[in-house]
Motif scaffolding. Structure first.
Motif, PDB file in Angstrom:
ATOM      1  N   GLN A  50       0.931  -1.000  -0.027  1.00 41.61           N
ATOM      2  CA  GLN A  50       0.051  -0.205  -0.451  1.00 41.61           C
ATOM      3  C   GLN A  50       0.890   1.599   0.475  1.00 41.61           C
ATOM      4  O   GLN A  50       0.560   2.079  -0.850  1.00 41.61           O
ATOM      5  CB  GLN A  50      -0.821   0.268   1.239  1.00 41.61           C
ATOM      6  N   ILE A  97       1.995   1.796  -3.411  1.00 40.69           N
ATOM      7  CA  ILE A  97       1.326   2.344  -4.331  1.00 40.69           C
ATOM      8  C   ILE A  97       1.030   3.581  -4.206  1.00 40.69           C
ATOM      9  O   ILE A  97       0.814   4.551  -5.153  1.00 40.69           O
ATOM     10  CB  ILE A  97       0.015   1.540  -4.255  1.00 40.69           C
ATOM     11  N   SER A  98       0.816   3.899  -3.070  1.00 44.91           N
ATOM     12  CA  SER A  98       1.011   5.526  -2.740  1.00 44.91           C
ATOM     13  C   SER A  98       1.783   6.392  -3.097  1.00 44.91           C
ATOM     14  O   SER A  98       1.556   7.605  -4.508  1.00 44.91           O
ATOM     15  CB  SER A  98       0.625   5.484  -1.158  1.00 44.91           C
ATOM     16  N   LYS A  99       2.967   5.978  -3.216  1.00 43.30           N
ATOM     17  CA  LYS A  99       4.126   6.887  -3.837  1.00 43.30           C
ATOM     18  C   LYS A  99       4.552   6.849  -5.330  1.00 43.30           C
ATOM     19  O   LYS A  99       4.344   7.841  -6.263  1.00 43.30           O
ATOM     20  CB  LYS A  99       5.149   5.711  -3.232  1.00 43.30           C
ATOM     21  N   LEU A 100       3.908   5.618  -5.929  1.00 37.41           N
ATOM     22  CA  LEU A 100       4.028   5.173  -7.291  1.00 37.41           C
ATOM     23  C   LEU A 100       2.534   6.561  -8.191  1.00 37.41           C
ATOM     24  O   LEU A 100       2.615   7.482  -8.765  1.00 37.41           O
ATOM     25  CB  LEU A 100       3.114   4.081  -7.961  1.00 37.41           C
ATOM     26  N   GLU A 101       1.153   6.882  -7.172  1.00 36.34           N
ATOM     27  CA  GLU A 101       0.708   7.509  -7.377  1.00 36.34           C
ATOM     28  C   GLU A 101       0.668   9.130  -7.512  1.00 36.34           C
ATOM     29  O   GLU A 101       0.253   9.940  -8.027  1.00 36.34           O
ATOM     30  CB  GLU A 101      -0.643   7.466  -6.594  1.00 36.34           C
ATOM     31  N   ALA A 102       1.273   9.682  -6.447  1.00 35.51           N
ATOM     32  CA  ALA A 102       2.091  10.717  -6.226  1.00 35.51           C
ATOM     33  C   ALA A 102       3.060  11.208  -7.075  1.00 35.51           C
ATOM     34  O   ALA A 102       2.907  11.917  -8.016  1.00 35.51           O
ATOM     35  CB  ALA A 102       2.695  10.936  -4.443  1.00 35.51           C
ATOM     36  N   ARG A 103       3.720  10.357  -7.649  1.00 36.78           N
ATOM     37  CA  ARG A 103       4.996  10.584  -8.805  1.00 36.78           C
ATOM     38  C   ARG A 103       4.374  10.513  -9.727  1.00 36.78           C
ATOM     39  O   ARG A 103       4.650  11.249 -10.901  1.00 36.78           O
ATOM     40  CB  ARG A 103       6.229   8.842  -8.777  1.00 36.78           C
ATOM     41  N   LEU A 104       3.613   9.590 -10.535  1.00 34.91           N
ATOM     42  CA  LEU A 104       2.398   9.788 -11.555  1.00 34.91           C
ATOM     43  C   LEU A 104       1.531  11.289 -11.621  1.00 34.91           C
ATOM     44  O   LEU A 104       1.195  11.575 -12.599  1.00 34.91           O
ATOM     45  CB  LEU A 104       0.911   8.822 -11.742  1.00 34.91           C
ATOM     46  N   SER A 105       0.734  11.632 -10.540  1.00 27.98           N
ATOM     47  CA  SER A 105       0.319  13.158 -10.090  1.00 27.98           C
ATOM     48  C   SER A 105       1.496  13.858 -10.667  1.00 27.98           C
ATOM     49  O   SER A 105       1.540  14.861 -11.793  1.00 27.98           O
ATOM     50  CB  SER A 105       0.098  12.809  -9.230  1.00 27.98           C
ATOM     51  N   GLU A 154       2.314  14.018 -14.778  1.00 27.45           N
ATOM     52  CA  GLU A 154       0.891  14.593 -15.396  1.00 27.45           C
ATOM     53  C   GLU A 154       1.036  15.643 -15.277  1.00 27.45           C
ATOM     54  O   GLU A 154       0.595  16.688 -15.987  1.00 27.45           O
ATOM     55  CB  GLU A 154       0.059  13.932 -14.629  1.00 27.45           C
TER      56      GLU A 154
END
Length: 298
Positions: free
Chosen positions: A117, A120-128, A131
């Protein structure tokens, strides 16, 4: 006659009761009674189903499951200790040990899920972040206007000198040192117009394509007494611009009645089928009805 073995203890007891004490038979009766009792006990134990070596099978089963699942902590100490039993108490202790191992495994799995978890949260922050820094996002973002620094005001003397230089440049442009090509441009324009005029004349002389159709009409009389020659003459008397009559023949219908089949060619833009049928049905004395048997484009 042979007596059953069960009767020996009874007779031995009788002998012991009713024989005098000094008699030697008493000893024999007691010995026979003891032997008969031992034999009865032996027969009873033979027929009784008692599992004397159950502990051996329990130990073998425990060792088999230890080899299949691995050694369990604490079980070896319990089994090796003095007074260890393989009964329900031993099974209960093994169950407790296995439950404890499952709880440890559950805790480790929870730690793995927690790590996933977090990843995944780190990946979401990096993706944002990616973008936000993409070119499409930059295009949609409001653009800031860069204000250029103010130029220093030129003195009037410099401005007049620049205006004079521009006027001199315009005068130099008006001077043609190598001659002009206006004559050649006029000749090319004249030739192009002449060719366009010839193409338009040639296109006007070319006949336009006229859409035509071939129609086979069936004209039916009222009865067998109708003059078919007169009926055909009436049909051919219909004349229009774009209408050309062709061959005809009489086709028998029944009961001596014949119908007229006549061919015609019409121009689609000038003659319509409805108009043609209306003109033919005006001859009410000879024509009963008009039908279109065939319609083909030419």
């Amino acid at each position: 006659m042979v007596e059953p073995a069960a009767s020996f203890p009874v007779r031995a007891s009788r002998c012991a009761l009713f024989s005098p004490p000094s008699c030697g038979v008493q000893r024999l009766c007691l010995v026979a009674a003891s032997l008969a009792g031992v034999k009865m006990a032996t027969n009873f134990l033979v027929h009784e189903k008692i599992w004397f070596d159950k502990f051996k099978y329990d130990d073998a089963e425990r060792k088999f499951y230890e080899q299949m699942n691995g050694p369990v902590a604490g079980s070896s100490r319990q089994s090796s200790g003095p007074g260890a039993s393989s009964g329900p108490g031993g099974d209960h202790s093994e169950l407790i040990v296995r439950i404890a191992s499952l709880e440890v495994e559950n805790q480790s799995l929870r730690g793995v899920v927690r790590d996933l978890q977090q990843a995944i949260s780190k990946l979401e922050a990096r993706l944002s972040v990616l973008e936000k820094s993409s070119p499409a996002h930059r295009a949609t973002a409001p653009q800031t206007q860069h204000v250029s620094p103010m130029r220093q005001a030129e003195p009037p003397s410099c401005r007049k000198a620049a205006t004079a230089a521009e006027d001199d440049g315009d005068e130099d442009d008006d001077i043609d040192l190598f001659g002009s090509d206006d004559d050649e441009d006029k000749e090319a324009i004249r030739l192009r117009e002449a060719r366009l005029r010839q193409y338009a004349e040639k296109k006007a002389k070319k006949p336009a394509l006229v859409a035509k159709s071939s129609i086979l009409l069936e004209v039916k009389p009222w009865d067998d007494e109708t003059d078919m020659a007169q009926l055909e003459a009436c049909v051919r008397s219909v004349q229009m611009d774009g209408l050309t009559w062709g061959g005809s023949k009489l086709v028998p219908v029944g009961y001596g009645i014949r119908k007229l089949q006549i061919q015609c060619v019409v121009e689609d833009d000038k003659v319509g089928t409805d108009l043609l049928e209306e003109e033919i049905t005006k001859f009410e004395e000879h024509v009963q009805s008009v039908d279109i048997a065939a319609f083909n484009k030419i």
